[in-house]
Design a protein around this motif. Structure first.
Motif, PDB file in Angstrom:
ATOM      1  N   GLN A  37      -3.128  -4.946  -6.722  1.00 52.57           N
ATOM      2  CA  GLN A  37      -3.853  -3.985  -6.318  1.00 52.57           C
ATOM      3  C   GLN A  37      -5.058  -3.831  -6.471  1.00 52.57           C
ATOM      4  OE1 GLN A  37      -2.869  -0.112  -4.290  1.00 52.57           O
ATOM      5  NE2 GLN A  37      -5.107  -0.320  -3.490  1.00 52.57           N
TER       6      GLN A  37
ATOM      7  N   MET B 148       0.701  -1.123  -0.297  1.00 52.20           N
ATOM      8  CA  MET B 148      -0.623   0.395   0.055  1.00 52.20           C
ATOM      9  C   MET B 148       1.103   1.326  -0.023  1.00 52.20           C
ATOM     10  SD  MET B 148      -2.839   1.217   2.744  1.00 52.20           S
ATOM     11  CE  MET B 148      -4.151  -0.448   1.936  1.00 52.20           C
TER      12      MET B 148
ATOM     13  N   GLN C 287      -6.473  -8.162  -3.968  1.00 51.45           N
ATOM     14  CA  GLN C 287      -5.066  -8.215  -4.873  1.00 51.45           C
ATOM     15  C   GLN C 287      -5.795  -9.057  -5.830  1.00 51.45           C
ATOM     16  OE1 GLN C 287      -1.722  -9.472  -2.272  1.00 51.45           O
ATOM     17  NE2 GLN C 287      -0.842  -8.153  -2.568  1.00 51.45           N
TER      18      GLN C 287
ATOM     19  N   ASP D 294       2.244  -1.175 -11.026  1.00 46.90           N
ATOM     20  CA  ASP D 294       1.468  -0.530  -9.704  1.00 46.90           C
ATOM     21  C   ASP D 294       1.760   1.122 -10.324  1.00 46.90           C
ATOM     22  OD1 ASP D 294       0.818  -2.089  -8.180  1.00 46.90           O
ATOM     23  OD2 ASP D 294       2.285  -2.501  -6.603  1.00 46.90           O
TER      24      ASP D 294
END
Length: 648
Positions: free
Chosen positions: A553, A1, A559, A622
């Motif tokens: 994510q 995160m 996930q 990400d």
């Protein structure tokens, strides 16, 4: 995160004090219990254990030689007796224990006496098949009452059950049977999922071909001729035929407190699933108390944990915890969107469900579907909600609170694991002021902390690694047949402390905010999957030379699975092959492991020693700036991958 997301969590300013009804009459409404448990944890656990029915009380509460624990030494107890017999001796005998609904719509209601009778009969059926105390029995079924009955039958005679999720493939089932050396397999001819038949017996037959320890297979007739099930004479037995001639009474086996109750397999970073071992008295006490206090179970409640028994949530919040408390609960076989997206809310209204428990993945899916589906049904019977499986984001928490609980239902957002047995960080509806997306504080008797790389406690407001600093009764005792792995996995990172593998922060009030896994185990829809397992399945395909898998994510699943593969020379990277590889993983492991994204890579980023740098792949997926690349053998590889990923 991301750090920004963490700060947003810790700045969450909305609070929800305990409603007056819970403050006044909650099963736990005295905050002083936390202080008493902290000062004298052994005395606390012993006091609570006296609420169970024992054949012989213990001589000593705890022996602790870190990381080896023994609880309630010398005590004799039986789990099925505590979940069934003690209720059958009271007016609860005719109380509904299970309200079951099949996906096609069938309904069955089993009272406590009904379940008790069936458990006795199947316990005798197992004994007739040669199952003895300590033998392992593998269970591979859908969400039908026979699964719960088989589990209680095992612990009635002292056999050890090992439940395998019905969505797993034949290969996954075989691996778990062989690791446990299971003597008997209980399965079904089939099951239902989104209107299609799941070929349980076919998968079971394929698994047993490579499982020499299996002597008998018991088959529940669920689907009938549409299943295509073939029975092997001498090995296979129909459940209903065994039950027809079984005696109605089976003496419950007095089990030592530390006798093994069950093993349940969970993913590990090495790829080989770990058989988590839970023992009899400690696990029973933990789940009894957690369901009583966290979910405030009352005599007239209708509880529904919308999980699958193939995972620990179903063990703790369907089979054992609610039944130890004598609760009435709903059990559902199928998918929440079959035949319509309002199936769960239709059932809440139909059965007058008062306590509803699900996962953040499901809540985010309900959000995506829209508010019209819950709004079409009367959900006013609900008084309490639960969330489990992974961290929940504040937006999903608030949606759940407003559109399912209509602002009236406290949400018990809990943190725990297969290994812990029951919730260890959790609110309590009668004493805890809630903050959206925080699991709040530890369970009484549990000492949790957040530590840095050196194992030192970080100040409030800081983040780090979640650890547990003292033993608790429901903790795992070992990894089946692999004690060294138990020590290495859970106790080696921070000596003297159980390392959960999760990151966490605490705010200025001491509330815990869970940040997810810090290792290479992905949390997909609340199910833990090893990156190594998925990589192994991909490389098993003849077109794949290498594979690297990461968790990315995902707004619904928590996930998602993102895979990067290098192909064998001469193999063309086509869209058709992408789908073939995704399907191959599903066949090898199960549909839950099907990659959400799959990308071709001429080369994977590796260190000079040949280790794939998954950290950099996470950065790419990400959309983050690449971290340190100085240890790469060829830094241009990751740059090319990043460019390719952004172009697709």
């Amino acid at each position: 995160m991301a750090d920004e997301a963490i700060e947003v969590l810790l700045e969450e300013g909305r609070t929800f004090p305990p409603p007056d009804a819970f403050r006044q009459s909650g099963n736990l409404n005295d905050a002083a219990v936390f202080e008493r448990a902290d000062k004298d944890p052994e005395g606390f656990w012993a006091e609570q254990a006296r609420e169970l029915d024992w054949f012989r009380t213990w001589d000593k509460v705890l022996e602790w030689d870190c990381p080896w624990a023994k609880w309630f030494i010398g005590g004799k107890i039986n789990v099925s007796y505590n979940c069934l017999d003690r209720h059958v001796k009271t007016a609860r005998r005719n109380k509904a224990a299970i309200i079951w609904e099949g996906e096609p719509g069938e309904e069955r209601v089993l009272t406590y006496r009904d379940v008790w009778r069936e458990v006795n009969k199947f316990a005798n059926a197992l004994k007739k098949l040669g199952v003895q105390k300590g033998d392992r029995v593998a269970l591979y079924l859908g969400m039908v009452p026979e699964l719960l009955i088989a589990m209680h039958a095992c612990n009635r005679i002292g056999a050890v059950h090992s439940v395998v999720f019905g969505g797993f493939s034949a290969e996954s089932l075989r691996d778990r049977i062989n690791d446990a050396s299971a003597k008997v397999l209980v399965t079904g001819d089939g099951g239902y999922r989104r209107g299609t038949v799941i070929p349980l017996k076919k998968n079971a037959d394929e698994a047993v071909e490579g499982s020499p320890s299996i002597e008998n297979v018991v088959v529940v007739q669920r689907v009938g001729s549409d299943s295509g099930a073939v029975m092997k004479e001498g090995r296979d037995h129909w459940w209903h035929e065994l039950m027809a001639g079984a005696p109605l009474w089976c003496e419950p086996e007095p089990m030592d407190s530390e006798d093994m109750l069950f093993s349940l397999y969970t993913s590990g970073t090495t790829g080989k699933p770990k058989g988590i071992v839970h023992t009899t008295a400690g696990y029973l006490l933990g789940v009894y108390l957690a369901n009583k206090w966290v979910f405030d179970m009352k005599e007239d409640d209708v509880f529904w944990c919308a999980a699958d028994i193939g995972w620990v949530t179903g063990h703790t919040h369907i089979v054992y915890g609610p039944m130890a408390n004598g609760a009435t609960q709903v059990m559902y076989e199928g998918s929440p969107d079959w035949p319509d997206k309002d199936r769960l809310w239709r059932m809440v209204e139909k059965y007058g469900v008062t306590i509803f428990h699900t996962a953040p993945t499901a809540i985010r899916t309900f959000m995506r579907w829209g508010t019209e589906f819950p709004a079409a049904h009367d959900l006013s019977s609900l008084r309490l909600l639960g969330s489990v499986g992974e961290p929940i984001n504040p937006e999903a928490w608030m949606w759940y609170h407003e559109h399912i609980g209509h602002g009236n239902c406290p949400i018990m957002d809990t943190w725990w694991q297969t290994e812990t047995g029951h919730p260890l960080i959790t609110p309590f509806p009668g004493v805890t002021t809630l903050k959206p997306a925080s699991a709040t504080r530890p369970f009484p008797g549990i000492e949790a902390d957040v530590v840095d790389e050196q194992g030192k406690s970080v100040p409030l407001g800081g983040g780090g690694y979640l650890v547990l600093k003292r033993p608790w009764p429901a903790m795992l005792r070992t990894v089946f047949n692999d004690p060294d792995r138990y020590v290495e996995t859970y106790w080696s990172r921070f000596p003297g402390m159980y390392f959960a593998g999760d990151g966490a922060k605490r705010d200025k009030d001491g509330y815990f905010w869970l940040l997810g896994r810090v290792d290479d185990v992905m949390n997909v829809s609340g199910h833990r999957l090893s990156t190594m397992e998925v990589e192994s399945a991909l490389v098993d395909h003849q077109a794949v030379a290498e594979a690297a898998v990461i968790g990315k994510q995902h707004e619904v699943k928590g996930q998602g699975i993102c895979a990067f593969v290098s192909l064998i020379a001469g193999v063309e990277n086509t869209p058709e092959l992408v789908e073939e590889l995704r399907a191959h993983v599903a066949r090898k492991i199960g549909a839950i492991a099907r990659p959400d994204e799959l990308y071709y890579a001429a080369e994977l980023p590796k260190t000079r020693s040949g280790k794939i740098m998954r950290r950099l792949l996470r950065d790419i997926a990400d959309g983050k700036a690449l971290g340190d690349t100085t240890t790469l053998a060829d830094p241009t590889v990751v740059a090319k991958l990043k460019e390719q990923y952004e172009d697709e």
